[in-house]
Design a protein around this motif. Sequence first.
Motif, short mmCIF file in Angstrom:
data_model
loop_
_atom_site.label_atom_id
_atom_site.label_comp_id
_atom_site.label_asym_id
_atom_site.label_seq_id
_atom_site.Cartn_x
_atom_site.Cartn_y
_atom_site.Cartn_z
N ARG A 142 2.30 4.23 -13.50
CA ARG A 142 2.96 4.42 -12.42
C ARG A 142 3.16 5.99 -11.86
NH1 ARG A 142 4.36 0.12 -14.75
NH2 ARG A 142 6.21 1.27 -15.86
N VAL A 143 2.87 6.61 -11.10
CA VAL A 143 3.21 8.02 -10.76
C VAL A 143 4.33 7.91 -9.74
CG1 VAL A 143 2.43 10.20 -10.02
CG2 VAL A 143 0.92 8.70 -11.22
N VAL A 144 5.61 8.52 -10.33
CA VAL A 144 6.94 8.19 -9.52
C VAL A 144 7.48 9.42 -8.82
CG1 VAL A 144 9.21 7.06 -9.41
CG2 VAL A 144 7.19 5.97 -10.84
N ALA A 145 7.90 9.48 -7.79
CA ALA A 145 8.69 10.66 -7.33
C ALA A 145 10.06 10.65 -7.82
CB ALA A 145 8.68 10.77 -5.62
N ALA A 146 10.58 11.56 -8.40
CA ALA A 146 11.98 11.48 -9.26
C ALA A 146 13.15 11.52 -7.94
CB ALA A 146 12.33 12.75 -10.03
N ARG A 147 13.11 12.11 -6.99
CA ARG A 147 14.07 12.15 -6.07
C ARG A 147 14.24 10.83 -5.35
NH1 ARG A 147 13.82 14.67 -0.26
NH2 ARG A 147 16.03 14.84 0.05
N ASP A 148 12.97 9.98 -4.77
CA ASP A 148 13.39 8.96 -4.13
C ASP A 148 12.63 7.62 -4.54
OD1 ASP A 148 10.59 9.40 -3.25
OD2 ASP A 148 11.08 9.88 -1.20
N GLY A 149 12.01 7.69 -5.65
CA GLY A 149 11.47 6.84 -6.22
C GLY A 149 10.20 6.14 -5.65
N ARG A 150 9.64 6.87 -4.58
CA ARG A 150 8.31 6.39 -3.99
C ARG A 150 7.30 6.50 -5.44
NH1 ARG A 150 6.75 10.11 -0.11
NH2 ARG A 150 7.97 11.68 -1.15
N ALA A 151 6.19 5.72 -5.23
CA ALA A 151 5.34 5.56 -6.27
C ALA A 151 3.98 5.33 -5.95
CB ALA A 151 5.85 4.47 -7.25
N VAL A 152 3.04 5.66 -6.75
CA VAL A 152 1.57 5.32 -6.78
C VAL A 152 1.26 4.60 -7.73
CG1 VAL A 152 -0.74 6.28 -6.56
CG2 VAL A 152 0.89 7.21 -5.21
N HIS A 153 0.83 3.40 -7.95
CA HIS A 153 0.30 2.70 -9.26
C HIS A 153 -1.25 2.78 -9.12
CE1 HIS A 153 3.97 -0.14 -9.10
NE2 HIS A 153 4.51 1.20 -8.79
N HIS A 154 -1.42 3.05 -10.45
CA HIS A 154 -2.93 2.99 -10.80
C HIS A 154 -3.04 1.63 -11.83
CE1 HIS A 154 -3.93 6.76 -8.95
NE2 HIS A 154 -3.13 7.36 -9.98
N VAL A 155 -3.69 0.72 -11.42
CA VAL A 155 -4.02 -0.89 -11.96
C VAL A 155 -5.22 -0.49 -12.64
CG1 VAL A 155 -4.15 -3.10 -11.97
CG2 VAL A 155 -2.39 -1.89 -10.24
N ILE A 156 -5.39 -0.88 -13.91
CA ILE A 156 -6.68 -0.50 -14.92
C ILE A 156 -7.13 -2.00 -15.03
CG2 ILE A 156 -7.79 0.60 -16.65
CD1 ILE A 156 -4.48 2.12 -15.55
N ASN A 157 -8.19 -2.27 -14.71
CA ASN A 157 -8.55 -3.55 -15.19
C ASN A 157 -9.45 -3.67 -16.51
OD1 ASN A 157 -11.42 -3.00 -14.81
ND2 ASN A 157 -11.44 -4.13 -12.66
N LEU A 158 -9.95 -4.68 -16.84
CA LEU A 158 -10.47 -4.89 -18.24
C LEU A 158 -11.87 -4.25 -18.34
CD1 LEU A 158 -10.58 -6.10 -21.03
CD2 LEU A 158 -11.99 -8.12 -20.03
N MET A 159 -12.46 -3.96 -17.30
CA MET A 159 -13.89 -3.07 -16.99
C MET A 159 -13.49 -1.50 -16.86
SD MET A 159 -15.82 -5.34 -17.77
CE MET A 159 -17.23 -4.27 -17.55
N GLY A 160 -12.32 -1.36 -16.87
CA GLY A 160 -12.01 0.37 -16.97
C GLY A 160 -11.88 0.89 -15.55
#
Length: 177
Positions: A142-160
């Motif tokens: 997760r890449v999270v903005a410190a100020r307001d908590g908005r985030a981008v999630h990178h979900v990595i599966n078994l195949m990369g």
Amino acid sequence: MDSTLSFPRQRGFTLVEAGVVIAVLAAAVTVAVPGLQRVIEQRRLDAAATQLAATLQLARSESLARNRVVRLAHDAATGCTLLHTGAAGACRCTPRGEADCAAGAVLIRSSGATPGVSIQSNTASLAFDPQHGTVTPTATWRVVAARDGRAVHHVINLMGRVRSCSPNAAVPGYRAC
């Protein structure tokens, strides 16, 4: 001869006019700064998320190209992210956020912290295997903005493969998780 003196007409602003202009500009800046701050934070979050996604893709392709296990590790304390070959602990981040690798390990890429943004993960390290084309373990970074908590999630599966999303679609340009 005329006894009245004639002065040339002066051009410019009076002190009162200049004061009014400055007051109006100050009010406009006061209103615009919070919106501008949010735009800057949005760009930082998007840049950090894009960089992490690119590093994840690079890890997968470098593993296949080198025919070696390639690891991606993140040190939350320094904000440093390392892409390297070798054992899980072969490369580490120094307190200054620089890479330090043991003999036999090759540093492929390192990146430091982005101001106002943090990276969080349910795993400290990922290993990309060239023989099977897999990643161990599967994870969400997760890449999270410190100020307001908005985030981008990178979900990595078994195949990369990486799927990127934002909880509740809070970050424009990313679909909802």
